[in-house]
Scaffold this active site. Sequence first.
Site, mmCIF file in Angstrom:
data_model
loop_
_atom_site.group_PDB
_atom_site.id
_atom_site.type_symbol
_atom_site.label_atom_id
_atom_site.label_comp_id
_atom_site.label_asym_id
_atom_site.label_seq_id
_atom_site.Cartn_x
_atom_site.Cartn_y
_atom_site.Cartn_z
ATOM 1 C CB ALA A 17 7.097 -7.492 -11.326
ATOM 2 C CB SER A 36 -1.361 -9.769 -9.233
ATOM 3 O OG SER A 36 -2.149 -9.342 -10.333
ATOM 4 C CE1 TYR A 58 -1.264 -5.404 -6.880
ATOM 5 C CE2 TYR A 58 -2.863 -3.612 -7.017
ATOM 6 C CZ TYR A 58 -2.023 -4.519 -7.633
ATOM 7 O OH TYR A 58 -1.929 -4.536 -8.998
ATOM 8 C CG HIS A 79 4.276 4.151 -8.859
ATOM 9 N ND1 HIS A 79 5.429 4.588 -9.493
ATOM 10 C CD2 HIS A 79 3.996 2.949 -9.414
ATOM 11 C CE1 HIS A 79 5.806 3.693 -10.379
ATOM 12 N NE2 HIS A 79 4.947 2.687 -10.348
ATOM 13 C CE LYS A 97 12.370 3.978 -15.094
ATOM 14 N NZ LYS A 97 11.593 4.175 -16.339
#
Length: 331
Positions: A17, A36, A58, A79, A97
């Site tokens: 990040a 976070s 989040y 993810h 990714k």
Amino acid sequence: MTTQRVRWGVLGAGNIAKTFVSDLLAQGLEVAAVGSRDAAKAAEFAAEFSIPASHGSYEDLVADPHVDVVYIATPQTLHAEQALLAIGAGKPVLVEKSFTSTAAEAEHVVAAARAKGVFAMEAMWTRFLPTADAIGDVLERGAIGELVSFTSSHFQNLDVSPTSRHGDPSLGGGVMADLGVYGISMASQLLGPATTILVDGEASELGVDLSASVLMRHGAGRSSATLTRMDAPGSNRAAIVGSDGWIDIDAVFYASTSFTVYDGGGPQRELLRFDRPQHVGRGMQFQALEVERCLHAGELESPRMPLDESVAIMAVLDEVRASIAAQAAAP
């Protein structure tokens, strides 16, 4: 969206990040908020980069009305859940990714984005670099003829202990998710989907894939070889071979680097030398620029990193890891 500035929200406050935000800010893009599960960590991150808002959850990040698009920078095991959270809030999403942990999760995320009419893209940043654009120009001109094969070597000497991010299966550890995906994705981009996959590899005692040799057929006589491991150093080079020549891509092949184009018709002859391009940071801003272009154009996915291709790449990773696990379990 209109042509107004796109305001980014960053979900996760780890090292990737930080690289992403550094590159965006250096490019002049806008980062509006970071989120976070640790409110203090989010606040510290925001202070470091002068980001206006920080959130200790989040849910609060994706609900922030000043966030136009969410970048997910957490381990792969999170993810899918977090992409669905953003999509559910109607926020476009760029997912680091590898896209998800499995192809089934990827399909779920893609289906949700399409049902909601929300933009989504895998953050395969290497596809959007100036080096990738230059290679694409060479191929489009037909300088090396019809594509025949792609080979890549991606080796890094990482901490693969059970408590490290790379060695812990609960954090998505494994060579294919972190390193091998670059070669698999580039092979897919150049040669199309795999039709046959042959695998050899090694797994840790916890079942984390440590190394892999992946041979793939892509139809029309095309093939690729991806060699990768995360417990030893290596050359990290790649080559694209065509019927009339080839391209040698210097280390590290998936980043901003140099390459040489050779003519295959007779004695080896250099046709073109492309030097490493100069730009700020690592180059993660270029994928962000593509996201912003798509949002302004009203496109729900990028033609340079289609969602169906991200699902297909995840299916290859699934098959490779399953094969390595089966080899490890064999007597």
